[in-house]
Design a protein around this motif. Structure first.
Motif, PDB file in Angstrom:
ATOM      1  N   SER A  25      22.878  44.013  21.795  1.00 28.50           N
ATOM      2  CA  SER A  25      21.659  43.259  22.072  1.00 28.50           C
ATOM      3  C   SER A  25      21.637  42.891  23.541  1.00 28.50           C
ATOM      4  N   ASP A  26      20.481  43.145  24.211  1.00 28.59           N
ATOM      5  CA  ASP A  26      20.349  42.639  25.569  1.00 28.59           C
ATOM      6  C   ASP A  26      19.875  41.186  25.506  1.00 28.59           C
ATOM      7  N   LEU A  27      19.604  40.576  26.645  1.00 29.71           N
ATOM      8  CA  LEU A  27      19.263  39.159  26.666  1.00 29.71           C
ATOM      9  C   LEU A  27      17.948  38.869  25.955  1.00 29.71           C
ATOM     10  N   THR A  28      17.023  39.840  25.967  1.00 23.07           N
ATOM     11  CA  THR A  28      15.742  39.648  25.300  1.00 23.07           C
ATOM     12  C   THR A  28      15.858  39.814  23.792  1.00 23.07           C
ATOM     13  N   GLY A  29      16.879  40.556  23.340  1.00 29.17           N
ATOM     14  CA  GLY A  29      17.039  40.850  21.923  1.00 29.17           C
ATOM     15  C   GLY A  29      16.748  42.300  21.604  1.00 29.17           C
ATOM     16  N   ILE A  30      16.427  43.100  22.619  1.00 28.04           N
ATOM     17  CA  ILE A  30      16.186  44.529  22.413  1.00 28.04           C
ATOM     18  C   ILE A  30      17.515  45.224  22.145  1.00 28.04           C
ATOM     19  N   ALA A  31      17.522  46.105  21.131  1.00 28.79           N
ATOM     20  CA  ALA A  31      18.719  46.885  20.823  1.00 28.79           C
ATOM     21  C   ALA A  31      18.831  48.029  21.825  1.00 28.79           C
ATOM     22  N   ARG A  32      19.917  48.066  22.549  1.00 28.58           N
ATOM     23  CA  ARG A  32      20.162  49.133  23.515  1.00 28.58           C
ATOM     24  C   ARG A  32      21.492  49.805  23.176  1.00 28.58           C
ATOM     25  N   GLY A  33      21.578  51.084  23.444  1.00 23.83           N
ATOM     26  CA  GLY A  33      22.814  51.790  23.147  1.00 23.83           C
ATOM     27  C   GLY A  33      22.645  53.285  23.146  1.00 23.83           C
ATOM     28  N   LYS A  34      23.411  53.959  22.275  1.00 19.60           N
ATOM     29  CA  LYS A  34      23.416  55.418  22.198  1.00 19.60           C
ATOM     30  C   LYS A  34      23.416  55.855  20.734  1.00 19.60           C
ATOM     31  N   ILE A  35      22.916  57.063  20.527  1.00 22.08           N
ATOM     32  CA  ILE A  35      22.956  57.687  19.201  1.00 22.08           C
ATOM     33  C   ILE A  35      23.930  58.849  19.282  1.00 22.08           C
ATOM     34  N   ALA A  36      24.916  58.861  18.377  1.00 23.34           N
ATOM     35  CA  ALA A  36      25.980  59.863  18.453  1.00 23.34           C
ATOM     36  C   ALA A  36      26.235  60.488  17.093  1.00 23.34           C
ATOM     37  N   PRO A  37      26.607  61.778  17.067  1.00 24.60           N
ATOM     38  CA  PRO A  37      27.088  62.356  15.805  1.00 24.60           C
ATOM     39  C   PRO A  37      28.320  61.597  15.339  1.00 24.60           C
ATOM     40  N   THR A  38      28.493  61.505  14.052  1.00 20.48           N
ATOM     41  CA  THR A  38      29.590  60.693  13.505  1.00 20.48           C
ATOM     42  C   THR A  38      30.941  61.152  14.023  1.00 20.48           C
ATOM     43  N   ASN A  39      31.175  62.462  14.106  1.00 17.79           N
ATOM     44  CA  ASN A  39      32.479  62.959  14.571  1.00 17.79           C
ATOM     45  C   ASN A  39      32.758  62.504  16.001  1.00 17.79           C
ATOM     46  N   LYS A  40      31.741  62.562  16.859  1.00 17.77           N
ATOM     47  CA  LYS A  40      31.927  62.123  18.241  1.00 17.77           C
ATOM     48  C   LYS A  40      32.192  60.624  18.297  1.00 17.77           C
ATOM     49  N   PHE A  41      31.451  59.855  17.473  1.00 17.02           N
ATOM     50  CA  PHE A  41      31.643  58.409  17.428  1.00 17.02           C
ATOM     51  C   PHE A  41      33.071  58.067  17.004  1.00 17.02           C
ATOM     52  N   LEU A  42      33.564  58.749  15.964  1.00 20.96           N
ATOM     53  CA  LEU A  42      34.917  58.459  15.475  1.00 20.96           C
ATOM     54  C   LEU A  42      35.972  58.865  16.500  1.00 20.96           C
ATOM     55  N   THR A 105      31.107  43.828  23.538  1.00 20.60           N
ATOM     56  CA  THR A 105      31.227  44.367  24.889  1.00 20.60           C
ATOM     57  C   THR A 105      32.387  43.716  25.637  1.00 20.60           C
ATOM     58  N   PHE A 106      33.117  44.563  26.403  1.00 16.19           N
ATOM     59  CA  PHE A 106      34.291  44.111  27.145  1.00 16.19           C
ATOM     60  C   PHE A 106      34.293  44.736  28.530  1.00 16.19           C
ATOM     61  N   ASP A 107      34.909  44.022  29.488  1.00 15.24           N
ATOM     62  CA  ASP A 107      35.074  44.614  30.815  1.00 15.24           C
ATOM     63  C   ASP A 107      36.319  45.497  30.816  1.00 15.24           C
ATOM     64  N   LYS A 108      36.629  46.079  31.975  1.00 15.22           N
ATOM     65  CA  LYS A 108      37.735  47.048  32.023  1.00 15.22           C
ATOM     66  C   LYS A 108      39.102  46.390  31.833  1.00 15.22           C
ATOM     67  N   GLN A 109      39.161  45.055  31.977  1.00 10.97           N
ATOM     68  CA  GLN A 109      40.419  44.329  31.691  1.00 10.97           C
ATOM     69  C   GLN A 109      40.506  43.913  30.219  1.00 10.97           C
ATOM     70  N   GLY A 110      39.473  44.201  29.442  1.00 16.10           N
ATOM     71  CA  GLY A 110      39.478  43.843  28.034  1.00 16.10           C
ATOM     72  C   GLY A 110      38.931  42.468  27.737  1.00 16.10           C
ATOM     73  N   ASN A 111      38.325  41.809  28.732  1.00 14.62           N
ATOM     74  CA  ASN A 111      37.740  40.480  28.528  1.00 14.62           C
ATOM     75  C   ASN A 111      36.304  40.605  28.012  1.00 14.62           C
ATOM     76  N   PRO A 112      35.873  39.702  27.125  1.00 10.59           N
ATOM     77  CA  PRO A 112      34.489  39.735  26.657  1.00 10.59           C
ATOM     78  C   PRO A 112      33.520  39.596  27.824  1.00 10.59           C
ATOM     79  N   PRO A 117      24.848  38.496  24.707  1.00  8.42           N
ATOM     80  CA  PRO A 117      24.398  37.452  23.767  1.00  8.42           C
ATOM     81  C   PRO A 117      25.342  37.267  22.581  1.00  8.42           C
ATOM     82  N   ARG A 118      25.880  38.348  22.063  1.00  6.28           N
ATOM     83  CA  ARG A 118      26.792  38.216  20.916  1.00  6.28           C
ATOM     84  C   ARG A 118      28.071  37.479  21.330  1.00  6.28           C
ATOM     85  N   ASN A 119      28.549  37.750  22.538  1.00  6.59           N
ATOM     86  CA  ASN A 119      29.729  37.038  23.033  1.00  6.59           C
ATOM     87  C   ASN A 119      29.437  35.562  23.283  1.00  6.59           C
ATOM     88  N   VAL A 120      28.204  35.245  23.704  1.00  3.77           N
ATOM     89  CA  VAL A 120      27.829  33.844  23.901  1.00  3.77           C
ATOM     90  C   VAL A 120      27.922  33.090  22.577  1.00  3.77           C
TER      91      VAL A 120
END
Length: 452
Positions: A25-42, A105-112, A117-120
């Motif tokens: 979720s972005d700050l407005t609440g819009i779903a953003r992301g990617k669509i992937a075949p299941t094998n690639k996702f796994l 979502t996490f940064d490259k050090q593994g911090n939220p 919004p979900r982390n908030v």
């Protein structure tokens, strides 16, 4: 692989999922992301997205460069997105077997990532856990069904129901008026059941083809996920039946706005008992302090309940919409209503949030206000009996600009939500408002064009 990802992999295979919608979720609440075949996702066990999507406005623009590069890495790096636990849903309307997987979502050090919004919301829930408390919420979502409209300059029209006629007059709680859209709502309930969404009752609200769907009470993070999925589910069902569904706070002039009322209570994690009642079944001090915190901090956090310029059109007296942060028992003219209930169900209903609010942020803000009241032992004002519209104390900001300024200046809110989040959120909303101010409205053309 860790156990939760093993379970997710098994679930995807069990449901023969061939495609995965990886979303945040972005700050407005819009779903953003990617669509992937299941094998690639796994294989990848998540996804990467640019950090910048969390500073994107509802129009697709970004905040000013000085803020953008101050809050984000100048290299515009990716953040790591990993599947969240217990946040996977089927997509019943898809042609191919598809699943929605909500990610953290996490940064490259593994911090939220602080802007997420979900982390908030997770940060606020941790505050409660540190005190041995667990908040319980029950959202109520209002929305309008309208005719599909290709021209945004034209007012929305009431859709035709099964009878072939549009509603006339106010049809509050009308069973027949709700039944006009039975085929649509049968799909909504079937699809929500397939997704495991905890829907409760369907109500026809005051406006023409305005409805409300209530969720059963439960875990705050889970319900924020559910609302995110529900909004998309309802819109898809509406499109299938050749109408539109909108969660705008005030989509129709001279008609009631749409809210996301939040019922909230708190239980003791060790005993499972509610902390809002004392041994005699009366309102406890913690409950009164919770209300006091809502009264004190809602005006400061109003942009998280009313995030758009349109949100403030809903705050008008005499429309069962709140224009204050007064409280009272069984009183719909106050912003904070205490419904009649058994002692175990003692709760407060925050009537301020609009249906257009990001559910993660609205729930986080509402719970944070109550938490601060409990920690700071804030005493509430006297409860209101009768109409509260004329009460002028505890006034709310009346414009989005004023509300953003108050949020930006509050040191306490920055301490608990993080300076980076507050700055980023305010910047996004200001950028959206600047975009709005560039548009010349039909009102201006009608009354000013040949008169001034």
């Amino acid at each position: 692989m860790n156990a939760p990802f093993d379970q997710l992999s098994a679930w995807l295979k069990e449901h023969k999922i061939t495609e995965v919608e990886c979303v945040i979720s972005d700050l407005t609440g819009i779903a953003r992301g990617k669509i992937a075949p299941t094998n690639k996702f796994l294989h990848e066990r998540g996804m990467r997205l640019p950090e910048s999507v969390l500073l994107q406005t509802v129009t697709g623009d970004f905040v000013d460069d000085d803020i953008y590069y101050d809050l984000l890495d100048p290299a515009d790096i990716d953040m790591l997105c990993r599947p969240a636990a217990n946040a996977t849903y089927v997509v019943p309307w898809a042609i191919e077997p598809t699943a929605i997987v909500i990610h953290d979502t996490f940064d490259k050090q593994g911090n939220p990532v602080e802007l997420s919004p979900r982390n908030v919301l997770k940060k606020v829930l941790q505050l409660y856990r540190d005190q041995g408390w667990q908040p319980i919420v029950a959202p109520e979502m209002e929305f309008y069904l309208t005719q599909r409209c290709e021209d945004p300059d034209l007012p929305l029209k009431t859709p035709l129901g099964r009878s072939g006629r549009a509603e006339s007059g106010r049809q509050s709680f009308s069973i027949d008026a709700a039944n006009e859209f039975d085929p649509l709502f049968e799909d909504v309930y079937d699809w929500c059941e397939a997704q495991g969404l905890d829907l409760d009752t369907l109500i026809h609200e005051d406006g023409p083809a305005q409805m409300e769907i209530n969720f059963r009470h439960g875990d705050a993070l889970d319900l924020a996920d559910q609302i995110t999925v529900f909004k998309r589910t309802l819109r898809e069902a509406a499109l299938k039946h050749n109408v539109a569904a909108t969660f705008m706070a005030k989509p129709v002039a001279d008609e009631p706005g749409s809210a996301m009322h939040l019922h909230q209570s708190v239980v003791d994690m060790a005993t499972g008992k509610p902390v809002f009642v004392d041994d005699d079944g009366k309102m406890s001090e913690l409950f009164l302090h919770h209300i006091g915190g809502l009264q004190k901090y809602i005006p400061t956090l109003l942009p998280m309940f009313a995030p758009n310029v349109n949100s403030f059109r809903r705050f008008l007296p005499d429309t069962s919409a709140p224009v204050n942060v007064e409280w009272g028992e069984e009183n719909r003219t106050v912003g904070l209503r205490v419904p009649t209930s058994s002692p175990d169900a003692m709760r407060v209903e925050n009537r301020l949030p609009g249906a257009d609010a990001n559910p993660y942020l609205a729930i986080a803000a509402s719970l944070l206000c109550g938490y601060l009241g409990m920690i700071e032992r804030i005493e509430p004002s006297a409860p209101v009996e009768g109409r509260a519209y004329e009460r002028r104390n505890l006034r709310l900001p009346i414009t989005i600009e004023d509300a953003l300024a108050r949020m930006e200046e509050c040191v306490t809110i920055k301490h608990y939500l993080g300076d980076k989040f507050v700055r980023g959120y305010v910047a996004v909303k200001r950028a959206e408002h600047e975009n709005f101010k560039r548009v010349i409205s039909s009102w201006e053309r009608e009354f000013l064009l040949l008169s001034v």
